[in-house]
Design a protein around this motif. Sequence first.
Motif, PDB file in Angstrom:
ATOM      1  N   GLU A   1       0.831  -1.207   0.000  1.00  0.00           N
ATOM      2  CA  GLU A   1       0.000   0.000   0.000  1.00  0.00           C
ATOM      3  C   GLU A   1       0.870   1.264   0.000  1.00  0.00           C
ATOM      4  N   GLN A   2       1.967   1.245   0.760  1.00  0.00           N
ATOM      5  CA  GLN A   2       2.859   2.395   0.795  1.00  0.00           C
ATOM      6  C   GLN A   2       3.501   2.648  -0.568  1.00  0.00           C
ATOM      7  N   VAL A   3       3.882   1.568  -1.254  1.00  0.00           N
ATOM      8  CA  VAL A   3       4.464   1.706  -2.584  1.00  0.00           C
ATOM      9  C   VAL A   3       3.447   2.310  -3.544  1.00  0.00           C
ATOM     10  N   ALA A   4       2.217   1.795  -3.500  1.00  0.00           N
ATOM     11  CA  ALA A   4       1.176   2.303  -4.392  1.00  0.00           C
ATOM     12  C   ALA A   4       0.862   3.772  -4.116  1.00  0.00           C
ATOM     13  N   GLU A   5       0.756   4.137  -2.837  1.00  0.00           N
ATOM     14  CA  GLU A   5       0.485   5.537  -2.477  1.00  0.00           C
ATOM     15  C   GLU A   5       1.618   6.444  -2.948  1.00  0.00           C
ATOM     16  N   SER A   6       2.834   5.961  -2.870  1.00  0.00           N
ATOM     17  CA  SER A   6       3.983   6.756  -3.300  1.00  0.00           C
ATOM     18  C   SER A   6       3.933   7.015  -4.798  1.00  0.00           C
TER      19      SER A   6
END
Length: 403
Positions: A298-303
């Motif tokens: 999720e953090q990768v996608a949000e970034s």
Amino acid sequence: MIAEASPRARELTERMTVFMRDHVLPAEPKYDAYRAAAGPEDHSVPPVVEELKLRAQELGLWNLFLPSESGLTQLEYAPIAELSGWSSDLAPEAINCQAPDTGNMELLHLLGTPEQAREWLEPLLAGRIRSAFAMTEPDVASSDATNIGTRIERDRDHYVITGRKWWITGAADPRCAVLILMGKTDPSAPVHRQQTMVIVPMDTPGVTVERDLSIFGRHDQHGHVELRLDGVRVPVTNVLGEEGGGFAAAQARLGPGRIHHCMRALGAAERALAMLTDRAHRRVAFGAPLAAQGMLQEQVAESRLQIEQARLLCHQACQVIDTAGNKAARHLVSMAKVAVPRAATAVIDRAIQVHGGAGLCDSTPLAAMYGWHRAMRLFDGPDEVHLQSLAKAELARTPVLPV
């Protein structure tokens, strides 16, 4: 619709990619080793900087920020500047596109006399000297430029300058030869006609560097200094533009400078995300690679989402600058100036978290990257000033309702 880059611009971007991969990023350990040996408060220039400048000139990667020199639009320059943001200590200066010199060169190009251009603009464009921009002051809220208190008083054919300035980026560099200084020439004039910009050589008697300021404990090579000016005398011919025109000149300077900072910040965000994903693939916790964990995904996608949104806004602002000018783009530039550093610091912060202790120290560039881009939310106008400007524009707009 975003305009398509010219074949030349695409070729320069490809050339910049190779330059970054083969020359700049491999030079970072040499740069860091020199600075570590010299000490954090040393401001001498690591020799690798001049080596990279020579290589960049050979490759035609030089002064690309200035349309009159490069032939590139701001939109075409944007991906090149973004690539330079991957290595903010080295790459911008390697291609002579570093702040604050770019803004000063733009001012000298727009407002300088032929004599001023010969004395200061030409050596800046050649990369032989560096410069600083003296606007911010310690005793007033400098987010409102009309607060500036430094006095510039006329004494026959000279100006006499008295005041204090701080956060004067670049003034600690031994190559810094000149200041462009903003002060008040007529406190009784209308509020936006009180300020004037003057050219002040650094070796003028009365110019004193009081101290170098760190950013979250880190001292940059070029420095961010506090200056004292005690009865500094310069000829009236050193006025840049016209007397009383300082506020307008500052706005002209800061517009392109703001969007250039945003371009480079996107590069830092991309590097942080690349470091984050690489770490996620290599590190195992609780029996599985970090990359396999839903929270990390999720953090990768949000970034990625934040970077792409910020880039589109930055590129839209560039296109409006190219087609309609700085004034027409001012609100888009303000939006980018708020949105891009927010996105960059969010991505860098996630990368720090994934790196654990290594993200907090100089084992990685992440801590320095975070400090600089957090500072970006203050320089060239704090977020609050840009948001206030945007709110006023929106509240004054007549809504267009669907028929």
